[in-house]
Design a protein around this motif. Structure first.
Motif, PDB file in Angstrom:
ATOM      1  N   ALA A   1       1.210  -1.346  -0.081  1.00  0.00           N
ATOM      2  CA  ALA A   1       0.302  -0.298  -0.150  1.00  0.00           C
ATOM      3  C   ALA A   1       1.268   0.625  -0.157  1.00  0.00           C
ATOM      4  N   GLU A   2       0.664   2.512   0.049  1.00  0.00           N
ATOM      5  CA  GLU A   2       0.838   3.833   0.518  1.00  0.00           C
ATOM      6  C   GLU A   2       1.595   3.921   1.088  1.00  0.00           C
ATOM      7  N   VAL A   3       3.151   3.537   1.083  1.00  0.00           N
ATOM      8  CA  VAL A   3       4.201   3.747   2.992  1.00  0.00           C
ATOM      9  C   VAL A   3       3.642   5.177   3.330  1.00  0.00           C
ATOM     10  N   ALA A   4       3.140   5.646   2.926  1.00  0.00           N
ATOM     11  CA  ALA A   4       3.055   7.621   3.972  1.00  0.00           C
ATOM     12  C   ALA A   4       2.169   6.646   4.430  1.00  0.00           C
ATOM     13  N   ALA A   5      -0.038   6.581   3.926  1.00  0.00           N
ATOM     14  CA  ALA A   5      -0.382   6.521   4.877  1.00  0.00           C
ATOM     15  C   ALA A   5      -0.153   4.490   4.979  1.00  0.00           C
ATOM     16  N   GLN A   6       0.325   3.969   5.158  1.00  0.00           N
ATOM     17  CA  GLN A   6       0.465   2.813   5.930  1.00  0.00           C
ATOM     18  C   GLN A   6       0.993   3.232   7.706  1.00  0.00           C
TER      19      GLN A   6
ATOM     20  N   SER B   1      -0.757   5.443   9.402  1.00  0.00           N
ATOM     21  CA  SER B   1      -1.971   4.872  10.067  1.00  0.00           C
ATOM     22  C   SER B   1      -1.046   3.556  11.430  1.00  0.00           C
ATOM     23  N   VAL B   2      -0.386   3.072  11.165  1.00  0.00           N
ATOM     24  CA  VAL B   2       0.610   2.052  12.434  1.00  0.00           C
ATOM     25  C   VAL B   2       1.174   3.659  13.950  1.00  0.00           C
ATOM     26  N   LEU B   3       0.693   4.139  13.227  1.00  0.00           N
ATOM     27  CA  LEU B   3       2.112   5.361  14.395  1.00  0.00           C
ATOM     28  C   LEU B   3       0.519   5.618  14.768  1.00  0.00           C
ATOM     29  N   LEU B   4      -0.379   6.065  14.210  1.00  0.00           N
ATOM     30  CA  LEU B   4      -1.471   6.718  14.742  1.00  0.00           C
ATOM     31  C   LEU B   4      -2.569   5.936  15.825  1.00  0.00           C
TER      32      LEU B   4
ATOM     33  N   VAL C   1      -2.411  -4.642  14.953  1.00  0.00           N
ATOM     34  CA  VAL C   1      -1.264  -4.410  13.692  1.00  0.00           C
ATOM     35  C   VAL C   1      -0.992  -4.836  12.527  1.00  0.00           C
ATOM     36  N   GLU C   2      -0.783  -6.822  13.224  1.00  0.00           N
ATOM     37  CA  GLU C   2      -1.264  -7.586  12.758  1.00  0.00           C
ATOM     38  C   GLU C   2      -1.743  -7.460  11.486  1.00  0.00           C
ATOM     39  N   ALA C   3      -3.394  -8.023  11.766  1.00  0.00           N
ATOM     40  CA  ALA C   3      -4.174  -7.909  10.644  1.00  0.00           C
ATOM     41  C   ALA C   3      -3.569  -7.244   9.768  1.00  0.00           C
ATOM     42  N   GLY C   4      -3.695  -5.201  10.195  1.00  0.00           N
ATOM     43  CA  GLY C   4      -4.098  -4.285   9.169  1.00  0.00           C
ATOM     44  C   GLY C   4      -2.240  -4.566   8.297  1.00  0.00           C
ATOM     45  N   LEU C   5      -1.711  -5.603   8.800  1.00  0.00           N
ATOM     46  CA  LEU C   5      -0.128  -5.173   8.153  1.00  0.00           C
ATOM     47  C   LEU C   5      -0.512  -6.413   6.874  1.00  0.00           C
TER      48      LEU C   5
END
Length: 214
Positions: free
Chosen positions: A168-173, A176-179, A208-212
């Motif tokens: 996916a777009e790295v900046a958005a990923q 999202s993880v940071l937030l 986090v695992e499921a999102g990535l």
């Protein structure tokens, strides 16, 4: 001239003697001043910490502090960057043995939440001066957040290459993880008042695992 030898018996040391006993600004490392600032914040909180108190704690003149930092805000910004940036760096290094990039990101996220919520400086900031954290939640990202995001971007790119992270777009990923990490770090203590902490962190890891996962 020996100032103390020529002072009256029982008299307090003169200002000149005191000044001579203090290290000059050239001999004082920034870390010494930041260590003193940390002591002050842990003792009285951010709002009650002053440059004068930092100087007294570091046993240097106020001018020594002024030459390095123009105001308390700049000292505290440098302190937070050093402390939390260092904490995140140590956490990142602890995940070097992960099987792949996704596992390392999950480890980094969960370990960061645990380490930050247990950190005395972070806890003092939330307990005593929580309003000072608000701008970094609703207005702007700070240096430590940008550092964490930089680490996440590198790991996400690695995960794209090794196939362990959904492309996916790295900046958005990374953002999202940071937030998600930030939310759990700020709220872990009240959130575990009636929910088991280990169970909550397990759900966090799963989130986090499921999102990535590809």
């Amino acid at each position: 001239m020996d100032v103390k030898r020529h002072s009256r018996p029982g008299a307090a040391p003169s200002a000149l003697a005191d000044a001579r006993s203090r290290p000059t600004s050239a001999r004082v490392a920034d870390d010494e001043l930041l260590d003193a600032a940390r002591q002050c914040v842990l003792a009285v909180g951010v709002r009650r910490t002053t440059l004068a108190e930092i100087a007294r704690t570091a046993q240097v003149s106020r001018m020594t502090v002024y030459r390095r930092f123009p105001d308390v805000r700049s000292v505290l910004a440098a302190l937070m960057t050093r402390e939390f940036g260092g904490l995140l760096q140590r956490v990142s290094e602890s995940g070097d043995r992960a099987a792949h990039a996704r596992d390392r990101i999950v480890h980094l996220a969960a370990a960061s939440v645990g380490a930050l919520s247990a950190d005395p400086l972070f806890r003092t900031l939330l307990d005593v001066d929580a309003e000072l954290v608000l701008p970094y939640i609703v207005e702007r990202l700070g240096a430590t957040q940008h550092f964490a995001e930089h680490v996440l971007r590198s790991l996400l790119e690695e995960g794209h290459r090794d196939g362990s992270v959904r492309v996916a777009e790295v900046a958005a990923q990374a953002r999202s993880v940071l937030l998600v990490v930030q939310s759990f770090a700020f709220s872990l203590r009240p959130a575990t008042a009636d929910v088991d902490e280990a169970a909550l962190l397990a759900e966090f890891r799963h989130l986090v695992e499921a999102g990535l996962k590809p």
